[in-house]
Design an enzyme around this catalytic site. Structure first.
Site, short mmCIF file in Angstrom:
data_model
loop_
_atom_site.label_atom_id
_atom_site.label_comp_id
_atom_site.label_asym_id
_atom_site.label_seq_id
_atom_site.Cartn_x
_atom_site.Cartn_y
_atom_site.Cartn_z
N ASP A 24 -1.75 9.83 1.86
CA ASP A 24 -1.88 9.56 0.44
C ASP A 24 -0.25 9.66 -0.09
O ASP A 24 0.57 9.75 0.44
CB ASP A 24 -2.64 10.93 -0.01
CG ASP A 24 -2.81 11.02 -1.59
OD1 ASP A 24 -3.07 9.77 -1.97
OD2 ASP A 24 -3.08 11.95 -2.12
N GLU B 262 2.84 5.21 -2.04
CA GLU B 262 3.23 4.07 -2.66
C GLU B 262 4.64 3.75 -2.77
O GLU B 262 5.20 2.72 -2.62
CB GLU B 262 2.58 3.97 -4.04
CG GLU B 262 1.04 3.85 -4.20
CD GLU B 262 0.31 5.21 -3.82
OE1 GLU B 262 1.09 6.29 -3.60
OE2 GLU B 262 -0.55 5.18 -3.28
N ASP C 217 -7.97 6.91 -7.10
CA ASP C 217 -8.67 7.62 -7.99
C ASP C 217 -9.42 6.81 -8.76
O ASP C 217 -8.82 6.80 -10.04
CB ASP C 217 -7.49 8.60 -8.53
CG ASP C 217 -6.62 9.16 -7.56
OD1 ASP C 217 -7.27 9.50 -6.42
OD2 ASP C 217 -5.54 9.73 -7.63
#
Ligand code: MIG
Length: 792
Positions: free
Chosen positions: A398, A401, A476
């Protein structure tokens, strides 16, 4: 002030080295055209005559692409470079390029073509390209975007971002996949702009008749991929940027997650309830709270006193444990991993030397430079204890980015330095591939640690090529009907841009779904290659039983349906790996010659023989479904519909429009609570009568491990031959995998005659022994398969 734009000048000379052609011009700009295969041309420009080191994270090193023919021809006004199926025509005057079919039809041609602008702030160039939009041209692709699938008129940006609660049309979000598809006059093609800098694509938004793409640095380096079928373009794109290996079959089961299930007893409550309520499930997730102070590779012993014992307990119930791992490493002198990274200089540094410091869940963190092969190797090895000793079966990456909290840019400063596998650069160039390199490190680590098990990795961020290492989800999202629409579009889009193993947080991550929204999301989610319920946990419960008894019944039935369809889904995965065919296909890709499909967003093919049309509105008693050409059986009612038109299908809450193509054979497993719970003792074939000859493939192997690489698999082809008064089903099998089942149960739909002669294998049987059950016939056949029904 006017921006000074530079152009390549005119043609001077051409030289050839095998399939690579170099064109020198009246300026310092050099154009290199390589014929990568019969259908792919790579175009590169060096504005000052010197190409960068030829290195790509996206292109699969193991690709076996080669052209079978390459030549050039100098004409009066043009230079033509030809592969077997494609011509790259360069105009001598201004170096503008056209890509032309053998037939002479123009597929795509330059408007302004390549040009550039000096980048005063950072050095180097802003590299740009403009192409003419052909009459009636449509555009698709670009990875995970939140728009309508048809991108005509849009402008988009590729810069991986952590966007909590992203909105429809919001851009960019978590992934950067600079590959799009174009289609006009039935000719499909693709352009993959392999440049990791922040890049932009404009499909006729600034200028109505021009598509342009540009990047804030690096080279103009793109691949032109010819079709003419969009499906072929996608297949070729994945032969260039790679495909995943077969996942363990359990990873195609249902996964239950939440931020976070803890302590141990809470996880146990969930898994026990899944079994008690007989809701099939293969995996349970440990989100960040399992860690000790959010330190990666540690456990909070207060919440999980004995992880190894607990993971073994879950395993004995058929649950695989998946743990989250984030890139941020807590700054903490007592934390071994932090100290190792410091001692070896593994963390990213700023231009002037200090480490990149940012706040994430653990507080102040440093971040490994995953673009350094040494760091990737070390990182992979850190999973040893989790995987080998504790028994964890999958890792969830997770925040890669990378996401940094409490900053304006939400990511690393742009002056951050990266190794980029020996091509040192700043974050401007490495940002979009950081997450992919983390997933790669994880994947390789898992593979090294457990050689006999197939790794399972899931990543949030991705650049082109990430599909080789991991599965993915869309981040999300929100429990809203709009997000259900989005989820559908996102997974279709990821599938056409090479990333098939994808799913969404079913039910929505943020906010609490209503029971009907939850049901509709599950009904679609069970057809997505990655199928997981996940939610932020700060609102109500989001488990299959959280929405009342009626909802539970429906949800269970659809999860069961996914489990029965596992051999079909597994085969679709195999086809993706063998041929690059997406698992999910928008109908625009499936039938590009039917113009009606080009603006449709809702319907998608699931594998090659099933069509799903999710219900995307509350209280919808029915909905319109566009069926592509052919005959389609409604899976639940067996009603037959004729395609190439819109049909109205009733949509009570306990069903959804799900169709099967006439002629196909869909293999079914018995319902299981998890993959491998019981031996499959009978394989059920749903056979859908359709005129003519049809072939359906089924791939099978042990479902995990690598015995299949040594030939331990079967490729079964079911062949149906049907006419007005006879029907035949035969099996051709290749490979030596021994399945556990010996018998087939045949369920035959839509037989248009009453058979008077029935032959099974070598035996004729009495027609009365055939059980006719409303619209279908059922019978059981032993081993080898030959079945013939006819009217004498
Ligand atoms: O900032 O680990 O998208 O799936 O549950 C939030 C906690 C961090 C974001 C992920 C989400 C996950 C959550 N994470």
């Amino acid at each position: 002030m006017d921006i000074l734009e530079h152009f390549p000048g005119h043609f001077i000379s051409i030289s050839q080295d095998q399939h690579i052609f170099t064109i020198h011009t009246s300026t310092d700009c050099v154009l290199q055209i390589s014929l990568v295969s019969d259908d792919i041309a790579r175009i590169r420009y060096a504005t000052e005559g010197i190409f960068e080191n030829d290195f790509s994270y996206a292109v699969d090193e193991k690709n076996t692409l080669n052209p079978t023919h390459f030549s050039y021809n100098i004409l009066e006004e043009f230079v033509e470079i030809a592969s077997r199926n494609l011509k790259v025509v360069v105009r001598k005057d201004d170096l503008k390029i056209s890509f032309v079919e053998n037939s002479g039809r123009i597929i795509c041609r330059d408007d302004k073509g390549f040009h550039w602008q000096h980048n005063e702030t950072f050095g180097g160039n802003i590299v740009k390209n403009c192409k003419v939009i052909q009459e009636g041209e449509h555009f698709y692709g670009l990875g995970d975007k939140t728009m309508h699938p048809n991108l005509r008129g849009r402008k988009l940006t590729n810069w991986a971002m952590d966007i909590y609660g992203f909105k429809k049309n919001e851009d960019p979000i978590y992934k950067a996949i600079p590959f799009y598809l174009g289609i006009h006059h039935d000719i499909g093609y693709g352009i993959f702009f392999d440049n990791t800098f922040k890049s932009f694509f404009d499909f006729g938004s600034e200028r109505k008749t021009v598509t342009s793409f540009w990047a804030e640095g690096g080279e103009m380096n793109y691949y032109f991929i010819y079709g003419p079928k969009l499906l072929e373009v996608i297949q070729r794109y994945t032969s260039l940027t790679g495909r995943p290996e077969l996942p363990p079959m359990w990873a195609l089961g249902f996964h239950q997650s939440k931020w976070s299930y803890y302590p141990e007893q809470k996880v146990r409550d969930i898994t026990q309830k899944l079994r008690k309520l007989q809701i099939p499930c293969d995996a349970v997730y440990f989100d960040i709270d399992y860690m000790d102070g959010f330190r990666c590779f540690t456990w909070d012993k207060g919440k999980f006193p004995n992880p190894k014992k607990f993971v073994a307990e879950l395993k004995s119930q058929g649950f695989k444990s998946i743990v989250i791992i984030d890139p941020g490493i807590k700054k903490d002198k007592t934390y071994d991993i932090y100290n190792q990274a410091l001692a070896n200089d593994y963390f990213c540094r700023r231009a002037d030397g200090p480490y990149v410091s940012g706040k994430v869940w653990p507080g102040d963190c440093y971040f490994p430079d995953f673009t350094d092969p040494k760091v990737r190797k070390w990182w992979g090895g850190l999973h040893q204890e989790l995987i080998e000793d504790t028994g964890v079966r999958g890792v969830w990456n997770d925040m890669n980015e990378p996401a940094v909290l409490e900053t304006e840019t939400k990511t690393f400063p742009l002056d951050t330095r990266h190794d980029y596998d020996g091509n040192p650069c700043s974050h401007r160039k490495a940002h979009n591939i950081y997450g992919t390199q983390m997933a790669r490190a994880t994947y390789r680590g898992l593979k090294r640690i457990k050689k006999d098990l197939r790794p399972f990795v899931i990543t949030r961020s991705a650049y082109a090529g990430a599909q080789r290492y991991a599965s993915t989800w869309t981040g999300d999202n929100i429990a809203s009907w709009e997000h259900l629409w989005l989820a559908n579009v996102q997974i279709q889009r990821l599938n056409v841009t090479g990333f098939v193993f994808a799913g969404t947080d079913i039910g929505g991550f943020i906010d609490h779904p209503t029971p009907d929204l939850f049901i509709r999301w599950v009904q679609m989610g069970v057809f997505h290659p990655f199928c997981r319920i996940h939610s932020s946990g700060d609102h109500g419960e989001q488990e299959p039983w959280s929405f009342g008894e009626d909802a539970l019944q429906i949800v269970r039935r659809f999860i069961e349906l996914r489990y029965t369809l596992l051999p079909y889904l597994y085969t679709a995965f195999y086809k993706h790996i063998a041929e690059g065919t997406p698992i999910i296909q928008p109908i625009a890709v499936f039938d590009q010659f039917d113009k009606e499909t080009l603006y449709r967003a809702d319907e998608f093919l699931f594998g090659e023989d099933m069509l799903v049309c999710p219900v995307l509105e509350p209280n919808a008693p029915s909905r319109y479904v566009y069926l592509p050409e052919g005959l389609w059986y409604h899976y639940f009612t067996s009603e037959v519909f004729e395609g190439k038109k819109e049909v109205v299908v009733p949509t009570p809450l306990d069903t959804l429009p799900l169709f099967v193509r006439a002629g196909s054979v869909i293999p079914h497993f018995p319902v299981m609570q998890y993959v491998g719970e019981k031996e499959v003792d009978i394989l059920t074939l749903y056979v859908y009568f359709g005129q003519g000859v049809h072939q359906s493939l089924m791939y099978e192997d042990a479902g995990d491990g690598y015995a299949y690489e040594a030939g331990d698999y079967n490729k079964k082809t079911w062949i149906t031959r049907s006419s007005q008064d006879s029907f035949e089903l035969t099996l051709e099998s290749r490979g030596h995998y021994q399945p556990t089942y010996k018998n087939y149960k045949i369920v035959l739909f839509g037989l248009p005659f009453k058979p008077s002669v029935i032959q099974i294998n070598e035996k004729e049987i009495h027609p009365d022994s055939l059980v006719e059950n409303q619209t279908k016939y059922e019978l059981v056949i032993e081993s080898k398969l030959f079945l013939q029904l006819k009217v004498q």
